[in-house]
Design a protein around this motif. Structure first.
Motif, short mmCIF file in Angstrom:
data_model
loop_
_atom_site.label_atom_id
_atom_site.label_comp_id
_atom_site.label_asym_id
_atom_site.label_seq_id
_atom_site.Cartn_x
_atom_site.Cartn_y
_atom_site.Cartn_z
N ARG A 226 0.83 -1.18 0.00
CA ARG A 226 0.00 0.00 0.00
C ARG A 226 0.87 1.24 0.00
NH1 ARG A 226 -1.42 -2.44 4.25
NH2 ARG A 226 -2.54 -4.28 3.79
N VAL A 227 0.49 2.20 -0.81
CA VAL A 227 1.22 3.45 -0.95
C VAL A 227 0.25 4.59 -0.66
CG1 VAL A 227 2.54 4.90 -2.53
CG2 VAL A 227 2.68 2.42 -2.73
N CYS A 228 0.72 5.61 0.03
CA CYS A 228 -0.14 6.78 0.27
C CYS A 228 0.67 8.05 0.06
CB CYS A 228 -0.76 6.74 1.67
SG CYS A 228 0.38 7.12 3.02
N SER A 229 -0.03 9.14 -0.09
CA SER A 229 0.62 10.44 -0.20
C SER A 229 1.02 10.93 1.20
CB SER A 229 -0.32 11.46 -0.85
OG SER A 229 -1.46 11.65 -0.04
N SER A 230 1.95 11.85 1.24
CA SER A 230 2.43 12.34 2.54
C SER A 230 1.36 13.10 3.31
CB SER A 230 3.67 13.22 2.35
OG SER A 230 3.37 14.31 1.51
N ASP A 231 0.32 13.58 2.63
CA ASP A 231 -0.74 14.29 3.32
C ASP A 231 -2.01 13.45 3.51
OD1 ASP A 231 -1.50 14.25 0.68
OD2 ASP A 231 -1.96 16.40 0.55
N ALA A 232 -1.91 12.13 3.30
CA ALA A 232 -3.07 11.24 3.47
C ALA A 232 -3.50 11.21 4.93
CB ALA A 232 -2.71 9.83 3.01
N MET A 233 -4.81 11.11 5.13
CA MET A 233 -5.38 10.97 6.47
C MET A 233 -6.29 9.75 6.46
SD MET A 233 -4.09 13.33 8.29
CE MET A 233 -5.07 13.25 9.75
N PHE A 234 -6.24 9.01 7.56
CA PHE A 234 -7.05 7.81 7.72
C PHE A 234 -7.79 7.91 9.04
CE2 PHE A 234 -3.14 6.76 5.46
CZ PHE A 234 -3.62 6.14 4.31
N ILE B 146 2.86 1.87 11.79
CA ILE B 146 2.13 0.68 12.22
C ILE B 146 2.03 -0.37 11.11
CG2 ILE B 146 0.82 1.94 13.98
CD1 ILE B 146 -1.61 1.83 12.12
N GLY B 147 2.57 -0.07 9.95
CA GLY B 147 2.58 -1.05 8.87
C GLY B 147 1.35 -1.07 7.99
N PHE B 148 0.52 -0.03 8.10
CA PHE B 148 -0.68 0.04 7.27
C PHE B 148 -0.31 0.36 5.82
CE2 PHE B 148 -4.72 2.31 6.02
CZ PHE B 148 -5.49 1.15 5.94
N VAL B 149 0.72 1.15 5.62
CA VAL B 149 1.25 1.43 4.29
C VAL B 149 2.73 1.06 4.28
CG1 VAL B 149 -0.41 3.28 3.83
CG2 VAL B 149 1.83 3.86 4.75
N SER B 150 3.23 0.73 3.09
CA SER B 150 4.64 0.37 2.99
C SER B 150 5.49 1.51 2.43
CB SER B 150 4.81 -0.87 2.10
OG SER B 150 4.31 -0.62 0.81
N ARG B 151 4.84 2.48 1.80
CA ARG B 151 5.56 3.61 1.23
C ARG B 151 4.76 4.89 1.38
NH1 ARG B 151 9.32 1.75 -2.79
NH2 ARG B 151 9.96 -0.25 -1.96
N ILE B 152 5.47 6.00 1.49
CA ILE B 152 4.85 7.32 1.49
C ILE B 152 5.44 8.10 0.34
CG2 ILE B 152 4.50 9.48 2.76
CD1 ILE B 152 4.91 7.86 5.35
N SER B 153 4.57 8.63 -0.51
CA SER B 153 5.00 9.43 -1.66
C SER B 153 5.03 10.90 -1.26
CB SER B 153 4.00 9.22 -2.80
OG SER B 153 4.06 10.26 -3.71
N ASN B 154 5.88 11.66 -1.94
CA ASN B 154 5.98 13.09 -1.61
C ASN B 154 4.97 13.96 -2.35
OD1 ASN B 154 6.94 13.40 -4.19
ND2 ASN B 154 9.07 13.67 -3.59
N ASN B 155 4.11 13.36 -3.15
CA ASN B 155 3.01 14.07 -3.85
C ASN B 155 3.44 14.98 -4.98
OD1 ASN B 155 1.25 12.97 -2.05
ND2 ASN B 155 1.05 14.80 -0.82
#
Length: 121
Positions: A1-9, A56-65
């Motif tokens: 899973r990949v998310c943006s640096s400003d992602a909120m969950f 916590i391991g919910f995503v494996s990568r964070i993108s800088n957008n």
């Protein structure tokens, strides 16, 4: 899973007076573990961002957008996966999913059966 640096969950149901009933309480801990942070997030309905999701391991990568980087990161992972044998990737995915809900011994039996079947193909 990949998310943006400003992602909120968040896991919001408790704020609505409900227990999450669409599988969140069953799947989320299986993905990231049953630790106290998971319980806190489920019980408080607090938002959590990309850094916490990564910790916590919910995503494996964070993108800088920047400039479509999120898609580039995801595509890079996909390219690295497709370099491998499609049969081995399929069996690996099946074994990971099976082993999540079974004992180590059962998981070993499952992967042995899958690999023996794959070798015949």
């Amino acid at each position: 899973r990949v998310c943006s640096s400003d992602a909120m969950f968040s896991i919001r149901e408790v704020r609505l007076g409900l227990a999450a009933d669409v599988g969140t309480l069953q799947r989320f801990p299986k993905l990231v573990g049953f630790g106290s942070r998971v319980r806190e997030l489920c019980l408080t309905a607090d938002d959590f961002g990309a850094d916490d999701a990564f910790k916590i391991g919910f995503v494996s990568r964070i993108s800088n957008n920047e400039n479509g980087d999120l898609i580039d990161v995801a595509n890079d992972i996909c390219r690295r996966i497709i370099r491998n044998s499609p049969v081995a990737v399929t069996v690996t995915k099946a074994s990971l999913n099976y082993s999540r809900d079974h004992t180590v011994a059962e998981g070993l039996g499952h992967v042995a059966l899958q690999n023996s079947s794959s070798l015949m193909s």
